[in-house]
Structure formats: structure tokens, C-alpha cells
Design an enzyme around this catalytic site. Structure first.
Site, mmCIF file in Angstrom:
data_model
loop_
_atom_site.group_PDB
_atom_site.id
_atom_site.type_symbol
_atom_site.label_atom_id
_atom_site.label_comp_id
_atom_site.label_asym_id
_atom_site.label_seq_id
_atom_site.Cartn_x
_atom_site.Cartn_y
_atom_site.Cartn_z
ATOM 1 N N LYS A 166 70.645 104.837 138.206
ATOM 2 C CA LYS A 166 71.265 105.466 137.030
ATOM 3 C C LYS A 166 72.240 106.600 137.384
ATOM 4 O O LYS A 166 73.232 106.798 136.688
ATOM 5 C CB LYS A 166 70.190 105.990 136.078
ATOM 6 C CG LYS A 166 69.494 104.887 135.284
ATOM 7 C CD LYS A 166 68.533 105.480 134.262
ATOM 8 C CE LYS A 166 67.835 104.378 133.488
ATOM 9 N NZ LYS A 166 66.978 104.897 132.412
ATOM 10 N N ASP A 198 69.866 106.257 126.389
ATOM 11 C CA ASP A 198 68.426 106.586 126.395
ATOM 12 C C ASP A 198 68.072 107.682 125.379
ATOM 13 O O ASP A 198 67.057 107.592 124.683
ATOM 14 C CB ASP A 198 67.985 107.052 127.795
ATOM 15 C CG ASP A 198 67.735 105.880 128.744
ATOM 16 O OD1 ASP A 198 67.462 104.763 128.269
ATOM 17 O OD2 ASP A 198 67.814 106.096 129.970
HETATM 18 P P1 NAP Z 1 62.884 110.089 137.780
HETATM 19 O O1 NAP Z 1 64.298 110.516 137.607
HETATM 20 O O2 NAP Z 1 62.437 109.571 139.097
HETATM 21 O O3 NAP Z 1 61.963 111.366 137.374
HETATM 22 C C1 NAP Z 1 60.576 111.323 137.538
HETATM 23 C C2 NAP Z 1 59.919 112.587 136.945
HETATM 24 O O4 NAP Z 1 58.505 112.404 137.025
HETATM 25 C C3 NAP Z 1 60.223 113.885 137.693
HETATM 26 O O5 NAP Z 1 60.236 114.950 136.785
HETATM 27 C C4 NAP Z 1 59.027 113.993 138.659
HETATM 28 O O6 NAP Z 1 58.726 115.337 139.035
HETATM 29 C C5 NAP Z 1 57.920 113.470 137.777
HETATM 30 N N1 NAP Z 1 56.806 112.955 138.576
HETATM 31 C C6 NAP Z 1 56.788 111.808 139.314
HETATM 32 N N2 NAP Z 1 55.586 111.660 139.891
HETATM 33 C C7 NAP Z 1 54.817 112.729 139.514
HETATM 34 C C8 NAP Z 1 53.480 113.131 139.778
HETATM 35 N N3 NAP Z 1 52.668 112.411 140.556
HETATM 36 N N4 NAP Z 1 53.037 114.281 139.199
HETATM 37 C C9 NAP Z 1 53.835 115.009 138.404
HETATM 38 N N5 NAP Z 1 55.121 114.686 138.118
HETATM 39 C C10 NAP Z 1 55.602 113.549 138.666
HETATM 40 O O7 NAP Z 1 62.498 108.931 136.736
HETATM 41 P P2 NAP Z 1 63.116 108.720 135.280
HETATM 42 O O8 NAP Z 1 64.304 107.831 135.347
HETATM 43 O O9 NAP Z 1 63.279 110.068 134.640
HETATM 44 O O10 NAP Z 1 61.955 107.862 134.554
HETATM 45 C C11 NAP Z 1 60.726 108.477 134.238
HETATM 46 C C12 NAP Z 1 59.877 107.561 133.348
HETATM 47 O O11 NAP Z 1 60.524 107.341 132.096
HETATM 48 C C13 NAP Z 1 59.610 106.165 133.951
HETATM 49 O O12 NAP Z 1 58.262 105.848 133.698
HETATM 50 C C14 NAP Z 1 60.526 105.262 133.135
HETATM 51 O O13 NAP Z 1 60.036 103.932 133.032
HETATM 52 C C15 NAP Z 1 60.480 105.956 131.774
HETATM 53 N N6 NAP Z 1 61.635 105.609 130.934
HETATM 54 C C16 NAP Z 1 61.390 104.920 129.775
HETATM 55 C C17 NAP Z 1 62.447 104.559 128.965
HETATM 56 C C18 NAP Z 1 62.180 103.805 127.669
HETATM 57 O O14 NAP Z 1 63.138 103.219 127.132
HETATM 58 N N7 NAP Z 1 60.977 103.813 127.162
HETATM 59 C C19 NAP Z 1 63.769 104.891 129.314
HETATM 60 C C20 NAP Z 1 63.976 105.618 130.514
HETATM 61 C C21 NAP Z 1 62.896 105.963 131.312
HETATM 62 P P3 NAP Z 1 59.382 116.029 140.338
HETATM 63 O O15 NAP Z 1 60.730 116.557 139.899
HETATM 64 O O16 NAP Z 1 58.416 117.082 140.686
HETATM 65 O O17 NAP Z 1 59.508 114.945 141.391
#
Ligand code: NAP
Length: 279
Positions: free
Chosen positions: A71, A107
Site C-alpha cells: 500500500k 479505506d
Molecule cells: P500495518 O501497517 O502493518 O500496521 C500494523 C499495526 O498493528 C501497527 O500499529 C503495529 O504496531 C500493530 N501491531 C502489529 N502486531 C502487534 C502486536 N503483536 N502487538 C501490538 N501491536 C501490534 O498493517 P495495516 O495495513 O495497518 O493493517 C492492520 C489491520 O487492519 C490488518 O488486520 C488488516 O487486515 C486490517 N484492515 C482491514 C480493512 C477492512 O476493510 N476491514 C482494511 C485495511 C486494513 P507497531 O507500530 O508497534 O509495529
């Protein structure tokens, strides 16, 4: 669906992409409207992103979605960005106009639509706790500030990322109070909504944010949709709080992308019905 010499191509790039439910919901909507398009998954490894985007441009695909982990990385390979995508710094939808690729981010709009439809929640003036500071959090904070949220407390494991996000968006949206923290330690009686934007809960592991910090009238939203009920949502349900998973957001961001590509709105509710297996 009949593929012919005139069929136009839409798709999704990601790694992995096999689990994606976007092909299902987009193809159902294309079918329902009798549009001569097909939507296909393209698995694209990180190191082949530039080649893949050049290839999609070369074969003239009409547009494509972008999912994890591309992304942010896709941005330098595009020609233009919508104002939202520019401010969010990430793209989930690309439109190809005669070889000119424009990046959008749908999103945040998807989230706000889902909050309204699934929780009856209006962000205007609301006090929100948002867990996470990654790409999905950036889109969410942008959309909630655009809808004039009153206050957003950003809680993230890496507190510096939360601070940077709060500072950056405070400058863009001075009317919303943005605060960053590393943990939810105190009670948040005045919070209207808790949103999980992290991937914690996909594996049924509990998020450190506990709905016990919320008052009885608060709502809880989890962007995760598989499993349908994460430990966070289960705890919220047990407390009797209004809650919803991310299926509505997935459908709503897809509806906006579909309209960007085809200039036609998909039939109301059809994408969500396809996702939950009702059609
Ligand atoms: P990302 O950019 O990789 O961000 C991940 C986030 O989760 C960061 O804030 C990270 O914290 C935190 N995190 C990961 N593992 C963790 C843990 N073990 N403990 C605490 N915090 C943790 O991912 P993203 O693109 O934002 O996506 C995040 C989620 O949103 C995914 O599950 C995705 O499927 C979902 N999503 C859903 C939709 C929908 O349409 N429903 C759309 C977009 C995304 P740190 O900064 O500390 O690493």
C-alpha cells in the site's frame, strides 16, 4: 460471466492474495450489472512490485486494488495521487486512464460508512480511542478527522509511531485533538468508540486494549473480519456494548473503488451480502 476480446480487467495485487475476498464481491457486482469486466487476483512479491505495476500498465488493466504489503511501496510507481491518498501516504485503489495511473485510498471512507451503517455511529464531535498506527490507522485517522471527530487517542505498541501520526495530522486537522500513548492504562469513561486497526486478533490473540475501560454506552469496532469475532469483540459483546467487525468496511471500501473504475455504483448491499455468504 463470459470473457471475450473486449472484456476489461480489474484485479488486486498483494502478497499473499489467495485469501482475498475482493474477487468474490467485485465479480458478483460486475455480474449483477452485466458489465464486461473481470476482477482477478495477482500475487506480487515485494521485490517484483515495480515490474508488476509496469506490466499492469502495459497490458492496459482498467484498475486494481493494492493490499498488504504494497500500500505504501506502490506510491512511487504511480503518476498521480488523490488528495486523500497523498495525505494518508498509502494507496489501496489504482485507476488506469490511458496509461496514467492514479492512486486513491478508499479505506477511510469505507470505515466511516461502516461505522454509520453497522453501529449507527457519527464521528462528528466524538471521543475515539484508536489502537494501532500503521497504514489502516492512518486512513482511519484521516477519515475521522475529515468527519470532524472531537478527540482521537492513538494507542500503539511503538509509541513513537503514534506520536508522529498525531503530530502530522494535528497540523492538517487542527480542530480534532490528537493524543498519542503506548497503553490504555486508565478508564476511558468518556470514550464513545474504540477501534482496533492492528492485526492483533486475527490469530485469536487478545489485544491489550480491554473494553472494560469503556462506559456502557460506548461502541467497539474491529477492522479484522476473519475471524468474525475477535477476542476484543467477544469481550465487548459480553459487556453488552454495540460492536461490529470489519466486513462492512471491506464492502464499503470496495464499493467506492468499484465506482472509481466503472463510474457505476454497485447494487446497494450486494458486496456485503456476497462477503457474508448471503448470495
Ligand atoms: P500495518 O501497517 O502493518 O500496521 C500494523 C499495526 O498493528 C501497527 O500499529 C503495529 O504496531 C500493530 N501491531 C502489529 N502486531 C502487534 C502486536 N503483536 N502487538 C501490538 N501491536 C501490534 O498493517 P495495516 O495495513 O495497518 O493493517 C492492520 C489491520 O487492519 C490488518 O488486520 C488488516 O487486515 C486490517 N484492515 C482491514 C480493512 C477492512 O476493510 N476491514 C482494511 C485495511 C486494513 P507497531 O507500530 O508497534 O509495529
Amino acid at each position: 460471466m463470459m470473457i471475450s476480446g473486449t472484456t476489461r480487467i480489474l484485479g488486486i495485487i498483494g502478497a499473499p492474495v489467495a485469501h482475498s475476498r475482493s474477487p468474490l464481491m467485485h465479480n458478483r457486482a460486475l455480474d449483477a450489472l452485466g458489465l464486461d469486466f473481470v476482477y482477478v487476483p495477482f500475487p506480487v512479491a515485494q521485490e517484483r512490485l515495480s515490474e508488476a505495476v509496469a506490466g499492469l500498465r502495459a497490458v492496459g488493466v482498467c484498475g486494481f486494488n493494492v493490499t498488504i504489503p504494497h500500500k505504501v511501496a506502490v506510491v512511487p510507481f504511480l503518476d498521480r495521487l488523490s488528495p486523500e491518498a497523498e495525505q494518508i501516504g498509502a494507496v489501496n485503489t489504482v485507476k488506469n486512464d490511458d496509461g496514467i495511473l492514479t492512486g486513491f485510498n478508499t479505506d477511510g471512507t469505507g470505515l466511516v460508512r461502516s461505522l454509520r451503517e453497522d453501529l449507527g455511529f457519527d464521528p462528528q464531535g466524538a471521543k475515539i480511542v484508536l489502537v494501532g498506527a500503521g497504514g489502516a490507522a492512518r486512513a482511519a485517522v484521516h477519515a475521522l478527522c475529515t468527519q470532524s471527530a472531537g478527540q482521537i487517542v492513538i494507542v500503539n505498541r511503538t509509541v513513537d509511531t503514534a506520536r508522529a501520526l498525531a503530530e502530522e495530522f494535528s497540523e492538517l486537522f487542527p480542530k480534532t485533538v490528537l493524543v498519542a500513548t503506548g497503553a490504555l492504562s486508565t478508564r476511558h469513561e468518556e470514550t464513545d468508540l474504540l477501534i482496533n486497526t492492528t492485526s492483533v486478533g486475527m490469530d485469536c490473540v487478545s489485544l491489550s486494549a480491554d473494553p472494560a475501560v469503556l462506559a456502557a454506552g460506548a461502541a467497539v469496532y474491529d477492522m479484522i473480519y476473519a475471524p468474525a469475532e475477535t477476542p476484543l469483540l467477544a469481550a465487548a459483546r459480553v459487556r453488552g456494548l454495540r460492536c461490529a467487525n470489519g466486513i462492512g468496511m471491506l464492502a464499503a471500501q470496495g464499493e467506492v473503488a468499484f465506482t472509481i473504475w466503472t463510474s457505476v455504483s454497485p447494487p446497494e448491499g450486494l458486496m456485503k451480502a456476497a462477503l457474508v455468504g448471503r448470495i
